[in-house]
Design a protein around this motif. Structure first.
Motif, short mmCIF file in Angstrom:
data_model
loop_
_atom_site.label_atom_id
_atom_site.label_comp_id
_atom_site.label_asym_id
_atom_site.label_seq_id
_atom_site.Cartn_x
_atom_site.Cartn_y
_atom_site.Cartn_z
N PHE A 1 0.83 -1.11 0.17
CA PHE A 1 -0.49 -0.49 -0.15
C PHE A 1 1.16 1.39 -0.29
N VAL A 2 0.91 2.24 -1.21
CA VAL A 2 1.77 3.05 -1.21
C VAL A 2 0.62 4.13 -0.84
N PHE A 3 1.46 5.14 -0.18
CA PHE A 3 0.42 6.48 0.01
C PHE A 3 1.71 7.38 -1.39
N LEU A 4 1.24 8.57 -2.12
CA LEU A 4 1.33 9.15 -2.76
C LEU A 4 1.26 10.88 -2.13
N GLU A 5 2.22 11.84 -2.31
CA GLU A 5 1.72 12.95 -1.88
C GLU A 5 1.94 13.65 -2.87
N PRO A 6 1.50 14.40 -3.32
CA PRO A 6 1.37 15.79 -4.21
C PRO A 6 3.00 16.76 -3.88
N GLU A 7 3.76 17.05 -4.36
CA GLU A 7 4.92 18.24 -4.17
C GLU A 7 4.39 19.11 -3.92
N GLU A 8 2.99 19.61 -5.07
CA GLU A 8 2.98 20.83 -3.63
C GLU A 8 1.45 20.89 -4.17
N ILE A 9 0.35 20.90 -3.20
CA ILE A 9 -0.99 21.48 -3.25
C ILE A 9 -1.43 21.79 -4.42
N ALA A 10 -1.73 21.58 -5.81
CA ALA A 10 -2.56 21.83 -6.98
C ALA A 10 -1.58 22.00 -8.14
N ALA A 11 -0.63 21.79 -7.74
CA ALA A 11 0.90 22.21 -8.54
C ALA A 11 0.70 20.97 -9.74
N ALA A 12 0.03 19.94 -10.01
CA ALA A 12 0.56 19.22 -10.83
C ALA A 12 -1.43 18.32 -11.10
N PRO A 13 -2.18 18.18 -11.66
CA PRO A 13 -3.76 17.67 -11.70
C PRO A 13 -3.33 16.19 -11.64
N VAL A 14 -4.27 15.92 -10.38
CA VAL A 14 -4.48 14.45 -10.63
C VAL A 14 -4.66 13.70 -10.74
N SER A 15 -4.73 14.32 -12.53
CA SER A 15 -5.80 13.40 -13.84
C SER A 15 -4.51 12.53 -13.84
N SER A 16 -3.33 14.05 -14.23
CA SER A 16 -2.76 13.63 -15.09
C SER A 16 -1.18 13.39 -14.56
N SER A 17 -0.93 12.87 -13.02
CA SER A 17 -0.37 12.23 -12.49
C SER A 17 -0.76 10.38 -12.46
N ALA A 18 -2.53 10.50 -12.09
CA ALA A 18 -3.11 9.12 -12.62
C ALA A 18 -2.72 8.55 -13.91
N ALA A 19 -2.95 9.16 -15.30
CA ALA A 19 -2.17 8.84 -16.10
C ALA A 19 -0.87 9.19 -16.66
N ARG A 20 -0.39 9.03 -15.91
CA ARG A 20 1.90 8.28 -16.03
C ARG A 20 1.74 7.11 -15.20
N LEU A 21 0.67 6.82 -14.11
CA LEU A 21 1.25 5.47 -13.39
C LEU A 21 0.19 4.23 -14.37
N ILE A 22 -0.97 4.82 -15.07
CA ILE A 22 -1.86 3.91 -15.57
C ILE A 22 -0.55 3.71 -16.78
N ALA A 23 0.04 4.30 -17.47
CA ALA A 23 0.89 4.21 -18.98
C ALA A 23 1.68 3.61 -18.23
N HIS A 24 2.46 3.79 -17.28
CA HIS A 24 3.49 3.05 -16.45
C HIS A 24 3.10 1.47 -16.44
N ALA A 25 2.40 1.41 -15.94
CA ALA A 25 1.86 -0.05 -14.77
C ALA A 25 1.28 -0.38 -16.64
N ALA A 26 1.27 -0.53 -17.73
CA ALA A 26 0.67 -1.16 -18.45
C ALA A 26 2.32 -1.21 -19.51
N ARG A 27 3.00 -1.05 -19.16
CA ARG A 27 4.23 -0.84 -20.04
C ARG A 27 5.31 -1.93 -19.13
N THR A 28 5.04 -1.84 -17.75
CA THR A 28 5.49 -3.52 -17.18
C THR A 28 4.66 -4.98 -17.28
N GLY A 29 3.76 -4.22 -17.73
CA GLY A 29 2.57 -5.88 -17.71
C GLY A 29 2.02 -6.07 -17.21
#
Length: 973
Positions: A263-291
């Protein structure tokens, strides 16, 4: 999995960082022994399925079912709950082939998923020699008319359906199912925890109607309920099926194994600095690349679509390997996505809550929570969708920039070690009762004995009779429905009228796109709104309120829309009231009106404000249940004296308290609403209202009233622990604030909470606060001084006549008692006495260690003297007015002292009290007398703890009256 985790934990990711990594070790299974064992054929069928032994919770549940008990099994997802009821039903059917079972699931997809499992189980059982092949059938909205006829003609042994079909088809036409009801032995209710809130209130009425039908046909089926882990499974089960809690057994100990989880708890580097949708998409794409096969859960339809769009922008090659999934999709769309996911054609799916239940969607490895799901139960329910094959799995929490998410991420151990929340519903919601009683009366006449069973039923039946929705039979013993098919007008899942969404096509045909309902339709699909669907954007061209249709057109704009609104509330009735800390909290019935004023256009991924437009929509008004915190005028003055914004403070408190509410009950932020008002016209002081977001109430506000002290403590902790200076989405900003999060004052909210919780006395002024520094809250507020356990009574009475009506104050003994109130402590117990009960009052007074009152010696005892031979002046008595008069040389009124010391004025006077008595307005009279007693008690306690009371002299100077009182000395005196 290790490759993904190494990258997540060790690489730098734009927009977020790892806050906490918890490794949840694997758990070995605990097996049980069933006595007596299953029939040989069932044992063999289990062996064919690869099951060599049953878990301990499965054997415990089966033995309870064999004993004929109603049960609820509340264990985690993937713990083998469906095997329990399939075994129990198969064993029962093997003993008596005429018996029937009814399986109820909250969604159609789950019914069809379980049908395949059940048919496979029956087939194996038959092959193993269990006897005949038992018939099964699904009966839901996707069943064709031809198939429905066939099902009724050849009744299955097990019928799988949902509450909707129970409501619309089975119960209204129960005569077509007569033989099924006569042989019904088991009712299985899966995913019980989903039946909470307003949906739970509807379903509880459907189950009551089901029990009426069964009783009519002479059966009393056994209920088997299955739930995710919640803290009150027995209570919720009893509320749903209308059974006493003593009639329900509970299984909560889980014997199933669990593979290793991260269970990994992430934390934004700065509140509202990056849209959560972009961060989630980045994780999904990376997970797909690792199978890894991934499911991502979001909290809203809009965010689901934003994440999907972000994935497609970052990794266009995944266009056919990733899909969104949510309510509002057409049934055929959802079915195709489910099939692709379970068949391996998709690498990832982004879903709202629609996929958190037990539909078989294949082996998944990674669960990404795009925002904290709102409750501990839902978090583990969604996390349980991965690692089902016994493989190592991971759950990643990517918080949104709001208060509850930030609290969880900064207190991960609190979450990991916490218990499960209550599931709250209100089975007797009057608005919902009004819709279901005509349905029940159309099915079978409602009998007088049923109406007499509950005062709420009595009241609602009376209202429905007056409005001619129910018709009373000539004998007066039965009620019938005025409408022929009243069930058709009741939507058990909607909170308001449903709106169909259409898109205009080139051929002028209207293509169905989805649906929306209630006030949500007005907020999300108003003219000019941007509607998101499966990664595509549409603009709302027209909202037809009469036809309940929404017309949209495809568009490509870089913004989304959000409405602005204002609300007002009216108190209709007070149910309960209690003092807590330095405030009064009340629970009651409210009328809430919301006006949608306009909408903002905000940039898609940065939320930058691009512009705003007005809207002309009708106000939305509904009655509900809420609680409210009354803010004393003195507290408001103290906040202003500290150079802080009072309205901004109560507004911030409201936002933060609503954010913390899901820590105490299973709810969504849309389930509760709030209003903060600096001067409410009815209570003539500031107030913070928190209310159920549905007509009639669903039980959440009542829960909030119970735990208000704990709720405000968590709220203070949230605000004090946030690193921001002036407030941010992580503490006091709300994503659904209709006024655009203005005004807000974090420092004022923090100081307000310290006053309310009793860390600061109301009379204690705080120096003007340096705007650069927020005061740090005391982590452990000082404990109140220990008070010896004396029996103390605070006493006051009102009279039937005025002094000038009996010849003057020297004849007080002729004024006669109208009502008297005695508050005994400990504990604080209020007793109310009318004139004929004065002897009991006097008896109680003589049993106390100390009687405390205001002008009690000269007035109250003089009035009571007419009713007793007891010498009241010999009782251990302390008269606040007499003591103050002796110190100052002049008299002060109770109202003056209460207003200056406590910030709470009297609500009326003795003349008005006599008038209420003559008007027979007992509620007002008793409430006034009670409030005077509470003021007396609170003044006395304040004086004991602080050594003074406050008053103003003729020059309007606020001064102290020394009160060097000792409780020991007063009692012994």
């Amino acid at each position: 999995m290790q490759r993904f985790l190494n990258a997540l934990l060790n690489q730098r990711w734009p927009g977020f960082k790892v806050k906490h990594h918890a490794v949840l070790p694997e758990k070995e299974p605990v097996f049980g022994t069933l006595r007596p064992p299953l029939p040989q054929a069932l044992e063999e069928s289990l062996t064919r399925m690869g099951i060599s032994a049953l878990y301990a919770h499965q054997t415990e549940a089966l033995e309870m079912i064999r004993a004929g008990r109603n049960i609820v099994v509340a264990t985690p997802t993937s713990s083998g709950k469906s095997l329990i009821y399939n075994l129990a039903v198969t064993e029962g059917l093997s003993e008596n082939h005429e018996q029937r079972a009814l399986y109820l699931f909250p969604i159609k997809a789950l019914s069809r998923d379980q049908l395949a499992t059940l048919e496979n189980f029956f087939e194996m059982s038959a092959q193993a020699g269990a006897g005949m092949r038992f018939r099964t059938a699904v009966y839901d909205g996707d069943t064709t008319p031809y198939q429905r006829t066939k099902v009724r003609q050849h009744l299955p042994h097990v019928l799988l359906t949902n509450p909707d079909m129970m409501h619309y088809a089975l119960l209204p036409f129960h005569g077509k199912w007569e033989n099924f009801w006569k042989d019904l032995r088991f009712v299985v209710i899966d995913e019980m925890h989903t039946y909470r809130g307003v949906f739970g209130s509807h379903v509880s009425q459907i189950f009551r109607r089901l029990r009426r039908i069964c009783e009519y046909y002479g059966t009393h089926p056994q209920f088997i309920l299955l739930s995710a882990t919640i803290s009150n499974p027995r209570q919720l089960a009893g509320q749903l099926i209308g059974a006493p809690e003593d009639d329900i057994d509970v299984v909560v100990e889980n014997g199933s194994p669990q593979a290793k989880r991260h269970f990994v708890f992430l934390e934004p580097e700065e509140i509202a600095a990056a849209p959560v949708s972009s961060s989630a998409a980045r994780l999904i794409a990376h997970a797909a690349r690792t199978g890894l096969k991934t499911i991502a859960f979001t909290r809203s339809r809009r965010l689901t679509e934003l994440v999907h769009m972000s994935v497609l922008r970052m990794a266009p090659q995944l266009r056919k390997r990733v899909s969104s999934y949510r309510a509002g999709f057409l049934p055929e769309e959802r079915r195709i996505i489910e099939q692709k996911l379970s068949g391996g054609a998709l690498d990832a799916v982004i879903s709202t809550s629609a996929l958190e239940m037990g539909i078989d969607i294949g082996g998944l490895d990674l669960c990404i929570l795009v925002g904290y799901p709102g409750t501990v139960m839902t978090t583990w329910q969604r996390g349980g969708r991965v690692g089902r094959s016994g493989r190592e799995s991971a759950i990643v929490l990517l918080p949104q920039p709001d208060a509850l998410d930030q609290y969880i991420v900064h207190h991960p151990q609190d979450f990991l070690n916490s218990g499960y929340e209550l599931a709250v519903t209100d089975p007797m919601n009057e608005e919902i009762l009004k819709t279901h009683l005509p349905c029940a009366a159309a099915e079978l006449p409602i009998l007088q004995r049923e109406v007499d069973a509950d005062p709420v039923l009595t009241r609602v039946v009376s209202e429905l009779t007056e409005s001619a929705r129910l018709l009373r039979a000539a004998d007066g013993e039965q009620w019938l429905s005025a409408a022929l098919n009243p069930h058709r007008t009741v939507d058990i899942r909607s909170v308001g009228p449903s709106y169909a969404i259409f898109m205009e096509s080139d051929s002028d045909r209207k293509l169905p796109l989805g649906k929306n309902e209630g006030i949500r339709a007005l907020k999300e699909c108003h003219p000019g709104a941007i509607y998101l669907h499966r990664g595509e954007t549409y603009q709302v061209e027209r909202l037809d309120l009469e036809k309940r249709t929404i017309q949209v057109s495809a568009c490509n704009v870089p913004y989304f829309t959000r409405v602005k609104s204002e609300k007002e509330t009216e108190i209709l009735e007070v149910f309960a009231s209690k003092p807590v800390g330095n405030f009064i909290v009340r629970l009651g019935r409210l009328r809430v009106t919301e006006n949608i004023l306009g909408y903002e256009k905000r940039k898609l991924f940065t939320q930058e404000l691009l512009g705003s437009d007005p809207l002309d929509l009708p106000p939305q008004t509904f009655e509900t249940v809420g609680f409210w915190i009354e803010i004393e005028p003195l507290l408001a003055k103290n906040i202003q004296a500290a150079n802080l914004h009072f309205m901004g403070g109560i507004h911030a408190l409201e936002h933060a308290a609503i954010s913390m509410f899901p820590l105490f009950a299973l709810c969504d932020r849309n389930d509760i609403g709030g209003i903060s008002i600096p001067l409410h016209p009815q209570i003539e002081k500031g107030a913070v209202f928190i209310y159920d977001g549905y007509p009639g109430g669903i039980g959440l506000a009542a829960r909030g009233y119970e735990i208000i002290g704990d709720l405000l403590l968590k709220t203070k902790e949230l605000i004090a622990s946030c690193d921001c200076t002036d407030g941010c989405p992580g503490c006091i900003h709300s994503p659904k604030c209709g006024s655009g999060n203005k005004p807000l004052d974090k420092k004022a909210a923090h100081l307000l909470l310290r006053y309310l919780l009793g860390e600061l006395n109301l009379a204690e002024k705080v120096p003007a606060i340096d705007p650069e520094n927020i005061p740090v809250a005391a982590s452990n507020p000082p404990a109140p001084a220990a008070v010896p356990e004396y029996r103390i009574g605070f006493f006051d009475l009102e009279t039937q006549r005025l002094a000038d009506e009996v010849g003057g104050w020297q004849n007080k003994h002729l004024m006669k008692v109208s009502v008297a109130v005695l508050l005994e402590t400990p504990p604080d117990t209020v007793h109310v006495f009318r004139e004929n009960e004065v002897p009991e009052l006097v008896k109680r007074l003589t049993e106390l260690d100390l009687v405390v009152g205001f002008n009690i010696a000269q007035f109250d005892y003089a009035v009571l003297k007419a009713y007793t031979t007891v010498d009241l002046n010999r009782l251990p008595t302390f008269d606040l007015l007499r003591d103050i008069h002796e110190r100052l040389g002049f008299r002060l009124s109770l109202g003056h002292l209460a207003e200056k010391t406590l910030g709470r004025p009297k609500i009326s006077d003795g003349v008005q009290a006599v008038e209420w008595y003559r008007q027979n307005r007992w509620d007002s009279l008793i409430e006034y007398c009670k409030m005077d007693v509470l003021l007396t008690r609170d003044l006395f306690r304040f004086a004991l703890e602080n050594g003074y009371l406050l008053y103003t002299d003729r020059r309007n100077r606020l001064l102290r009256i020394p009160t060097p009182w000792s409780l020991d000395a007063l009692v012994k005196k």
